[in-house]
Design a protein around this motif. Structure first.
Motif, PDB file in Angstrom:
ATOM      1  N   MET A   1      15.730   9.463   3.190  1.00 18.35           N
ATOM      2  CA  MET A   1      14.657   9.656   2.224  1.00 18.35           C
ATOM      3  C   MET A   1      15.104   9.139   0.863  1.00 18.35           C
ATOM      4  SD  MET A   1      12.669  13.006   0.739  1.00 18.35           S
ATOM      5  CE  MET A   1      13.559  13.044  -0.840  1.00 18.35           C
ATOM      6  N   THR A   2      14.523   8.018   0.455  1.00 19.48           N
ATOM      7  CA  THR A   2      14.888   7.382  -0.802  1.00 19.48           C
ATOM      8  C   THR A   2      14.196   8.041  -1.994  1.00 19.48           C
ATOM      9  OG1 THR A   2      14.374   5.372  -2.086  1.00 19.48           O
ATOM     10  CG2 THR A   2      13.187   5.654  -0.051  1.00 19.48           C
ATOM     11  N   GLY A   3      14.967   8.363  -3.009  1.00 22.72           N
ATOM     12  CA  GLY A   3      14.382   8.890  -4.233  1.00 22.72           C
ATOM     13  C   GLY A   3      13.601   7.830  -4.991  1.00 22.72           C
ATOM     14  N   PHE A   4      14.108   6.594  -4.975  1.00 26.95           N
ATOM     15  CA  PHE A   4      13.412   5.471  -5.612  1.00 26.95           C
ATOM     16  C   PHE A   4      12.030   5.311  -4.987  1.00 26.95           C
ATOM     17  CE2 PHE A   4      12.185   1.108  -6.181  1.00 26.95           C
ATOM     18  CZ  PHE A   4      12.806   0.640  -7.326  1.00 26.95           C
ATOM     19  N   GLY A   5      11.992   5.278  -3.645  1.00 31.00           N
ATOM     20  CA  GLY A   5      10.730   5.102  -2.948  1.00 31.00           C
ATOM     21  C   GLY A   5       9.817   6.306  -3.057  1.00 31.00           C
ATOM     22  N   THR A   6      10.404   7.496  -3.057  1.00 28.45           N
ATOM     23  CA  THR A   6       9.604   8.710  -3.215  1.00 28.45           C
ATOM     24  C   THR A   6       8.898   8.705  -4.566  1.00 28.45           C
ATOM     25  OG1 THR A   6      11.033  10.014  -1.758  1.00 28.45           O
ATOM     26  CG2 THR A   6       9.689  11.229  -3.330  1.00 28.45           C
ATOM     27  N   THR A   7       9.614   8.348  -5.611  1.00 28.02           N
ATOM     28  CA  THR A   7       9.019   8.295  -6.944  1.00 28.02           C
ATOM     29  C   THR A   7       7.908   7.252  -7.014  1.00 28.02           C
ATOM     30  OG1 THR A   7      11.157   8.925  -7.893  1.00 28.02           O
ATOM     31  CG2 THR A   7       9.518   8.054  -9.405  1.00 28.02           C
ATOM     32  N   ALA A   8       8.196   6.066  -6.466  1.00 29.50           N
ATOM     33  CA  ALA A   8       7.199   5.000  -6.502  1.00 29.50           C
ATOM     34  C   ALA A   8       5.948   5.371  -5.723  1.00 29.50           C
ATOM     35  CB  ALA A   8       7.805   3.713  -5.940  1.00 29.50           C
ATOM     36  N   SER A   9       6.122   6.010  -4.560  1.00 29.88           N
ATOM     37  CA  SER A   9       4.967   6.301  -3.714  1.00 29.88           C
ATOM     38  C   SER A   9       4.176   7.503  -4.208  1.00 29.88           C
ATOM     39  CB  SER A   9       5.404   6.531  -2.267  1.00 29.88           C
ATOM     40  OG  SER A   9       6.254   7.661  -2.157  1.00 29.88           O
ATOM     41  N   LEU A  10       4.852   8.493  -4.788  1.00 25.98           N
ATOM     42  CA  LEU A  10       4.146   9.697  -5.226  1.00 25.98           C
ATOM     43  C   LEU A  10       3.440   9.516  -6.570  1.00 25.98           C
ATOM     44  CD1 LEU A  10       6.445  12.736  -4.301  1.00 25.98           C
ATOM     45  CD2 LEU A  10       4.458  11.847  -3.085  1.00 25.98           C
ATOM     46  N   ILE A  11       4.096   8.845  -7.510  1.00 23.86           N
ATOM     47  CA  ILE A  11       3.505   8.754  -8.848  1.00 23.86           C
ATOM     48  C   ILE A  11       3.403   7.324  -9.365  1.00 23.86           C
ATOM     49  CG2 ILE A  11       4.183  11.101  -9.472  1.00 23.86           C
ATOM     50  CD1 ILE A  11       6.437   9.902 -11.178  1.00 23.86           C
ATOM     51  N   GLY A  12       3.828   6.351  -8.557  1.00 25.14           N
ATOM     52  CA  GLY A  12       3.712   4.962  -8.969  1.00 25.14           C
ATOM     53  C   GLY A  12       4.537   4.617 -10.187  1.00 25.14           C
ATOM     54  N   ARG A  13       5.695   5.265 -10.322  1.00 24.54           N
ATOM     55  CA  ARG A  13       6.551   5.065 -11.495  1.00 24.54           C
ATOM     56  C   ARG A  13       7.982   4.760 -11.056  1.00 24.54           C
ATOM     57  NH1 ARG A  13       3.137   4.090 -15.642  1.00 24.54           N
ATOM     58  NH2 ARG A  13       1.478   5.661 -15.713  1.00 24.54           N
ATOM     59  N   PRO A  14       8.831   4.266 -11.970  1.00 22.28           N
ATOM     60  CA  PRO A  14      10.220   3.965 -11.610  1.00 22.28           C
ATOM     61  C   PRO A  14      11.065   5.223 -11.441  1.00 22.28           C
ATOM     62  CG  PRO A  14       9.841   3.537 -13.933  1.00 22.28           C
ATOM     63  CD  PRO A  14       8.498   3.845 -13.345  1.00 22.28           C
TER      64      PRO A  14
ATOM     65  N   GLY B   1      14.130   9.791 -13.084  1.00 26.21           N
ATOM     66  CA  GLY B   1      14.192  11.239 -13.217  1.00 26.21           C
ATOM     67  C   GLY B   1      12.878  11.917 -13.522  1.00 26.21           C
ATOM     68  N   LEU B   2      11.771  11.308 -13.136  1.00 26.78           N
ATOM     69  CA  LEU B   2      10.465  11.882 -13.456  1.00 26.78           C
ATOM     70  C   LEU B   2      10.015  12.952 -12.458  1.00 26.78           C
ATOM     71  CD1 LEU B   2       8.580   8.617 -14.485  1.00 26.78           C
ATOM     72  CD2 LEU B   2       9.528  10.369 -16.004  1.00 26.78           C
ATOM     73  N   LEU B   3      10.530  12.910 -11.239  1.00 23.03           N
ATOM     74  CA  LEU B   3      10.112  13.889 -10.231  1.00 23.03           C
ATOM     75  C   LEU B   3      10.914  15.172 -10.353  1.00 23.03           C
ATOM     76  CD1 LEU B   3       9.487  11.957  -6.893  1.00 23.03           C
ATOM     77  CD2 LEU B   3       7.877  12.520  -8.716  1.00 23.03           C
ATOM     78  N   SER B   4      10.269  16.291 -10.041  1.00 20.29           N
ATOM     79  CA  SER B   4      10.929  17.589 -10.031  1.00 20.29           C
ATOM     80  C   SER B   4      11.580  17.837  -8.675  1.00 20.29           C
ATOM     81  CB  SER B   4       9.901  18.694 -10.297  1.00 20.29           C
ATOM     82  OG  SER B   4       8.992  18.780  -9.205  1.00 20.29           O
ATOM     83  N   ALA B   5      12.414  18.860  -8.627  1.00 21.48           N
ATOM     84  CA  ALA B   5      13.012  19.266  -7.358  1.00 21.48           C
ATOM     85  C   ALA B   5      11.929  19.607  -6.351  1.00 21.48           C
ATOM     86  CB  ALA B   5      13.938  20.461  -7.578  1.00 21.48           C
ATOM     87  N   ALA B   6      10.899  20.317  -6.777  1.00 24.59           N
ATOM     88  CA  ALA B   6       9.841  20.732  -5.858  1.00 24.59           C
ATOM     89  C   ALA B   6       9.150  19.535  -5.221  1.00 24.59           C
ATOM     90  CB  ALA B   6       8.829  21.611  -6.589  1.00 24.59           C
ATOM     91  N   GLU B   7       8.899  18.481  -6.006  1.00 24.40           N
ATOM     92  CA  GLU B   7       8.238  17.295  -5.465  1.00 24.40           C
ATOM     93  C   GLU B   7       9.128  16.570  -4.458  1.00 24.40           C
ATOM     94  OE1 GLU B   7       5.377  15.759  -9.060  1.00 24.40           O
ATOM     95  OE2 GLU B   7       7.535  15.844  -9.446  1.00 24.40           O
TER      96      GLU B   7
END
Length: 298
Positions: free
Chosen positions: A49-62, A65-71
């Motif tokens: 599970m990639t954090g880079f890809g998770t961030t891009a897919s969930l919020i469309g951002r780089p 460090g924008l995502l929280s632990a819960a997300e």
């Protein structure tokens, strides 16, 4: 495949067996449940599970460090439920200090992942192949790894310690940190973003025997893209291909949208994509139909 009525296995024990088996364990990245199913269906033994890809897919951002632990944990939960193979998840910095790390480890365990990696960046972090990173002290990270090791309930839960210090303080510091993190309880070591084959060789040579090692084959990143045969010869145990699936999906979506804009319909693009029936089979419709018959009461 993560069937709806699948029996619970032992993915954490399986991951440890795979890491000890010899050839490097290849872990393509997944950014959501669908991409995780595709990784598993392609025959790979583990999903990353990639954090880079998770961030891009969930919020469309780089990945800054924008995502929280819960997300992040919510995404990990969905991915784990979609597949039967072990899932290795990015846990960023642990989302705070050593006490936060305790809660992070417990939450990822509850999500069902087989392993997480924790990094020694200052929070908010950045993708390991971006510039402008900063790291916490070695002593603080040792405390966080110690807390993570103490927090896990399942002894088979794998802790991967990642250091980003090479880009900040040089490779000598990164290697020293990696050894300290192993002493603190890390099961696997991850020296992020060496920028030359010589540096990669030093990582492999100086950490050989300390703990199994991660090679992050970051597509388009700062680390030279070595052949898998060379990575094998150097003795790495786990190879991550973190964002190839995300980049491929982006290219495919762009191509389809170009056709629609040009032609007004997607017809010209459809020969190159799965049919409706192929796709519904891929995501498990036959299983649902079987369960409907089984539990229909007729």
């Amino acid at each position: 495949m993560g069937n709806l009525l699948g029996t619970a296995g032992t993915p954490r024990k399986r991951l440890r067996e795979l890491l000890a088996a010899g050839p490097p364990l290849v872990a393509p990245g997944a950014y959501d449940a669908l991409s995780a199913r595709l990784v598993e269906q392609a025959g790979f033994d583990v999903v990353y599970m990639t954090g880079f890809g998770t961030t891009a897919s969930l919020i469309g951002r780089p990945d800054v460090g924008l995502l929280s632990a819960a997300e992040m944990i919510d995404n990990a939960t969905r991915i784990v439920s979609a597949v039967d193979v072990p899932v290795i998840a990015d846990a960023d910095t642990g989302y705070g200090n050593a006490i936060n790390v305790v809660r992070t480890v417990r939450a990822y365990e509850q999500a069902g992942v087989a392993a997480i990696h924790l990094e020694d960046q200052v929070m908010p972090k950045k993708c390991g192949h971006m510039s402008g990173k900063a790291v916490i002290s070695r002593e603080e990270m040792v405390g966080k790894i110690s807390a993570a090791a103490a927090a896990r309930r399942d002894p088979d839960f794998v802790l991967i310690a990642r250091t980003d210090a090479a880009a900040v303080h040089g490779l000598d510091d990164a290697l020293g940190r990696a050894k300290a993190y192993a002493d603190a309880g890390a099961d696997v070591l991850f020296v992020e973003a060496p920028t030359s084959e010589e540096s990669i060789e030093r990582v492999a040579t100086e950490l050989r025997g300390v703990a199994p090692l991660v090679f992050n084959w970051a597509e388009g990143g700062r680390t030279p893209p070595l052949p898998l045969s060379r990575i094998t010869d150097l003795g790495f145990s786990l190879v991550l291909y973190p964002i190839g699936t995300l980049l491929a999906a982006t290219a495919g979506i762009r191509s389809l949208l170009d056709v629609i804009r040009r032609d007004g319909t997607p017809a010209a693009a459809l020969p190159g994509v799965p049919t409706f029936d192929e796709f519904t089979t891929l995501i498990g419709l036959p299983e649902v139909s079987e369960l409907e018959q089984r539990f229909s009461g007729e």
